[in-house]
Write a protein that holds these residues in place. Sequence first.
Motif, PDB file in Angstrom:
ATOM      1  N   GLY A  42       0.837  -1.193   0.000  1.00 22.56           N
ATOM      2  CA  GLY A  42       0.000   0.000   0.000  1.00 22.56           C
ATOM      3  C   GLY A  42       0.869   1.239   0.000  1.00 22.56           C
ATOM      4  O   GLY A  42       1.273   1.729   1.059  1.00 22.56           O
ATOM      5  N   LEU A  43       1.181   1.744  -1.162  1.00 20.99           N
ATOM      6  CA  LEU A  43       2.033   2.918  -1.296  1.00 20.99           C
ATOM      7  C   LEU A  43       1.192   4.189  -1.183  1.00 20.99           C
ATOM      8  O   LEU A  43       0.048   4.225  -1.664  1.00 20.99           O
ATOM      9  N   LEU A  44       1.743   5.215  -0.548  1.00 16.28           N
ATOM     10  CA  LEU A  44       1.058   6.509  -0.457  1.00 16.28           C
ATOM     11  C   LEU A  44      -0.283   6.405   0.249  1.00 16.28           C
ATOM     12  O   LEU A  44      -1.271   7.034  -0.155  1.00 16.28           O
ATOM     13  N   GLY A  45      -0.314   5.599   1.300  1.00 16.88           N
ATOM     14  CA  GLY A  45      -1.483   5.614   2.158  1.00 16.88           C
ATOM     15  C   GLY A  45      -1.354   6.752   3.157  1.00 16.88           C
ATOM     16  O   GLY A  45      -0.517   7.647   3.009  1.00 16.88           O
ATOM     17  N   SER A  46      -2.161   6.711   4.210  1.00 16.25           N
ATOM     18  CA  SER A  46      -2.027   7.733   5.247  1.00 16.25           C
ATOM     19  C   SER A  46      -0.644   7.673   5.877  1.00 16.25           C
ATOM     20  O   SER A  46      -0.006   8.704   6.134  1.00 16.25           O
ATOM     21  N   THR A  47      -0.147   6.445   6.108  1.00 19.17           N
ATOM     22  CA  THR A  47       1.209   6.269   6.616  1.00 19.17           C
ATOM     23  C   THR A  47       2.231   6.784   5.618  1.00 19.17           C
ATOM     24  O   THR A  47       3.315   7.225   5.998  1.00 19.17           O
ATOM     25  N   GLY A  48       1.888   6.739   4.351  1.00 20.93           N
ATOM     26  CA  GLY A  48       2.770   7.235   3.292  1.00 20.93           C
ATOM     27  C   GLY A  48       2.610   8.709   3.007  1.00 20.93           C
ATOM     28  O   GLY A  48       3.202   9.225   2.044  1.00 20.93           O
ATOM     29  N   SER A  49       1.787   9.406   3.813  1.00 22.70           N
ATOM     30  CA  SER A  49       1.686  10.879   3.775  1.00 22.70           C
ATOM     31  C   SER A  49       1.285  11.423   2.413  1.00 22.70           C
ATOM     32  O   SER A  49       1.746  12.489   1.994  1.00 22.70           O
ATOM     33  N   TYR A  50       0.388  10.731   1.715  1.00 23.01           N
ATOM     34  CA  TYR A  50       0.060  11.125   0.345  1.00 23.01           C
ATOM     35  C   TYR A  50      -0.507  12.534   0.244  1.00 23.01           C
ATOM     36  O   TYR A  50      -0.235  13.259  -0.716  1.00 23.01           O
ATOM     37  N   MET A  51      -1.276  12.977   1.253  1.00 24.95           N
ATOM     38  CA  MET A  51      -1.898  14.294   1.167  1.00 24.95           C
ATOM     39  C   MET A  51      -0.895  15.425   1.335  1.00 24.95           C
ATOM     40  O   MET A  51      -1.208  16.591   1.089  1.00 24.95           O
ATOM     41  N   PHE A  52       0.324  15.115   1.742  1.00 24.56           N
ATOM     42  CA  PHE A  52       1.363  16.125   1.913  1.00 24.56           C
ATOM     43  C   PHE A  52       2.254  16.248   0.678  1.00 24.56           C
ATOM     44  O   PHE A  52       3.183  17.051   0.673  1.00 24.56           O
ATOM     45  N   LEU A  53       1.991  15.440  -0.350  1.00 24.97           N
ATOM     46  CA  LEU A  53       2.873  15.366  -1.510  1.00 24.97           C
ATOM     47  C   LEU A  53       2.217  15.930  -2.759  1.00 24.97           C
ATOM     48  O   LEU A  53       1.009  15.780  -2.973  1.00 24.97           O
ATOM     49  N   SER A  54       3.021  16.563  -3.604  1.00 24.12           N
ATOM     50  CA  SER A  54       2.537  17.088  -4.875  1.00 24.12           C
ATOM     51  C   SER A  54       2.313  15.953  -5.868  1.00 24.12           C
ATOM     52  O   SER A  54       2.726  14.805  -5.647  1.00 24.12           O
ATOM     53  N   ARG A  55       1.700  16.306  -6.971  1.00 20.48           N
ATOM     54  CA  ARG A  55       1.487  15.310  -8.026  1.00 20.48           C
ATOM     55  C   ARG A  55       2.819  14.716  -8.483  1.00 20.48           C
ATOM     56  O   ARG A  55       2.951  13.499  -8.624  1.00 20.48           O
ATOM     57  N   GLN A  56       3.820  15.572  -8.701  1.00 21.60           N
ATOM     58  CA  GLN A  56       5.114  15.086  -9.182  1.00 21.60           C
ATOM     59  C   GLN A  56       5.791  14.198  -8.139  1.00 21.60           C
ATOM     60  O   GLN A  56       6.436  13.200  -8.490  1.00 21.60           O
ATOM     61  N   GLN A  57       5.670  14.551  -6.876  1.00 25.24           N
ATOM     62  CA  GLN A  57       6.279  13.749  -5.813  1.00 25.24           C
ATOM     63  C   GLN A  57       5.592  12.396  -5.692  1.00 25.24           C
ATOM     64  O   GLN A  57       6.255  11.370  -5.490  1.00 25.24           O
ATOM     65  N   ARG A  58       4.276  12.380  -5.840  1.00 28.49           N
ATOM     66  CA  ARG A  58       3.558  11.099  -5.842  1.00 28.49           C
ATOM     67  C   ARG A  58       4.002  10.240  -7.023  1.00 28.49           C
ATOM     68  O   ARG A  58       4.230   9.039  -6.880  1.00 28.49           O
ATOM     69  N   GLN A  59       4.104  10.852  -8.188  1.00 27.33           N
ATOM     70  CA  GLN A  59       4.542  10.104  -9.365  1.00 27.33           C
ATOM     71  C   GLN A  59       5.927   9.507  -9.142  1.00 27.33           C
ATOM     72  O   GLN A  59       6.182   8.348  -9.517  1.00 27.33           O
ATOM     73  N   CYS A  60       6.809  10.282  -8.521  1.00 29.52           N
ATOM     74  CA  CYS A  60       8.159   9.788  -8.244  1.00 29.52           C
ATOM     75  C   CYS A  60       8.113   8.556  -7.356  1.00 29.52           C
ATOM     76  O   CYS A  60       8.793   7.556  -7.628  1.00 29.52           O
ATOM     77  N   ALA A  61       7.306   8.604  -6.297  1.00 32.88           N
ATOM     78  CA  ALA A  61       7.210   7.459  -5.386  1.00 32.88           C
ATOM     79  C   ALA A  61       6.690   6.220  -6.110  1.00 32.88           C
ATOM     80  O   ALA A  61       7.195   5.108  -5.907  1.00 32.88           O
ATOM     81  N   ILE A  62       5.689   6.402  -6.961  1.00 33.42           N
ATOM     82  CA  ILE A  62       5.135   5.259  -7.697  1.00 33.42           C
ATOM     83  C   ILE A  62       6.166   4.695  -8.664  1.00 33.42           C
ATOM     84  O   ILE A  62       6.319   3.468  -8.795  1.00 33.42           O
ATOM     85  N   GLU A  63       6.890   5.571  -9.335  1.00 33.80           N
ATOM     86  CA  GLU A  63       7.919   5.110 -10.270  1.00 33.80           C
ATOM     87  C   GLU A  63       9.007   4.311  -9.558  1.00 33.80           C
ATOM     88  O   GLU A  63       9.458   3.267 -10.052  1.00 33.80           O
ATOM     89  N   VAL A  64       9.408   4.783  -8.376  1.00 40.99           N
ATOM     90  CA  VAL A  64      10.407   4.051  -7.591  1.00 40.99           C
ATOM     91  C   VAL A  64       9.875   2.658  -7.248  1.00 40.99           C
ATOM     92  O   VAL A  64      10.588   1.649  -7.367  1.00 40.99           O
ATOM     93  N   ALA A  65       8.611   2.599  -6.824  1.00 43.15           N
ATOM     94  CA  ALA A  65       8.025   1.318  -6.432  1.00 43.15           C
ATOM     95  C   ALA A  65       7.907   0.370  -7.614  1.00 43.15           C
ATOM     96  O   ALA A  65       8.225  -0.826  -7.494  1.00 43.15           O
ATOM     97  N   ILE A  66       7.458   0.871  -8.746  1.00 40.70           N
ATOM     98  CA  ILE A  66       7.319   0.008  -9.921  1.00 40.70           C
ATOM     99  C   ILE A  66       8.690  -0.479 -10.388  1.00 40.70           C
ATOM    100  O   ILE A  66       8.867  -1.651 -10.748  1.00 40.70           O
ATOM    101  N   ASP A  67       9.678   0.403 -10.378  1.00 35.19           N
ATOM    102  CA  ASP A  67      11.031  -0.008 -10.777  1.00 35.19           C
ATOM    103  C   ASP A  67      11.579  -1.078  -9.840  1.00 35.19           C
ATOM    104  O   ASP A  67      12.279  -2.008 -10.280  1.00 35.19           O
ATOM    105  N   LYS A  68      11.265  -0.955  -8.551  1.00 33.16           N
ATOM    106  CA  LYS A  68      11.804  -1.893  -7.566  1.00 33.16           C
ATOM    107  C   LYS A  68      11.020  -3.195  -7.513  1.00 33.16           C
ATOM    108  O   LYS A  68      11.597  -4.276  -7.474  1.00 33.16           O
ATOM    109  N   VAL A  69       9.709  -3.080  -7.507  1.00 36.60           N
ATOM    110  CA  VAL A  69       8.843  -4.244  -7.274  1.00 36.60           C
ATOM    111  C   VAL A  69       8.406  -4.897  -8.571  1.00 36.60           C
ATOM    112  O   VAL A  69       8.221  -6.108  -8.646  1.00 36.60           O
TER     113      VAL A  69
END
Length: 303
Positions: A42-69
């Motif tokens: 569960g990426l970018l949940g409440s624990t992942g602080s999604y509401m504190f992140l911009s669109r670009q920052q969220r995209q970065c996190a997802i890209e990191v996860a897809i590249d890794k997982v």
Amino acid sequence: MTFLRGLSAFPITPADRGGNIDEPALEKLLARLMEAKVDSIGLLGSTGSYMFLSRQQRQCAIEVAIDKVGADIPLLVGIGALRTDETVQHAKDAKAIGATAGLLSAVSYAPLTEDEVFEHFQTVALESGLPICIYDNPGTTHFRFSSALVERLSRVPGIVAIKNPGFGPAETQRHLEDQRSQVPDGFSIGYSGDAQCTEAMIAGADTWYSVIGGLLPDACLKIVRAAQRGDAAEARRINASLEPLWALFKRYSGLRVVYALAEALEICHASPPLPIRSLSEDARSEVLAVLKQLPADVISLFR
């Protein structure tokens, strides 16, 4: 949905004060979850602080996860925003990058009606094409999904699951039975609130959406597997050994505690996004003491 079963582990999103993602630290967290073989992330949940992140920052996190997982583990991504059009865009971004599903809560500034929430969720599901998991998080959003609204939403194409808040054991059993009778076959029913989730899994819930599972997945997986094979006594035994952690969650909040744990485990040295403050030195010492006391047969502290 078959991909939302078992343990869904929710890591923090390590970032600097500007919200820029600490990619090596996030990769390290994800590697632990891959090694443990969690059922979904569960990426970018409440624990992942999604509401504190911009669109670009969220995209970065997802890209990191897809590249890794990659495609090895299903990826559930938080897509919530105040505006419907922004939420649709977050969902489209997540789908384009490779997320398996989106986690959507009823975040708002002005209180929302049930019809407004229904239209919001329906629009996101239909316009994005990303499978959606309802996130009922009344402690944060101050909106509670009624059984009638869940039933309506469960009939919308593309809305496939729900992440419920935790309840006491007796109430969980009743809630699960009632919800199961109202939603279509195959609609995944899960719970959050780590301290209550052992009983939810014993009762027959599909998924445990876990904060601590994002950092220390081994014990959570042992509980889930015990519940899945019908060994309630073993699941409860392991859960009892984690009661000191649940007490810390209640006292300081799961978000603050897992940041302190990540530092204690030397995984990363990130802080929660301001204005949320890190725990005090005394509280961090308390977290470390609890961590060291966890039984060796339940968890490997430095997996």
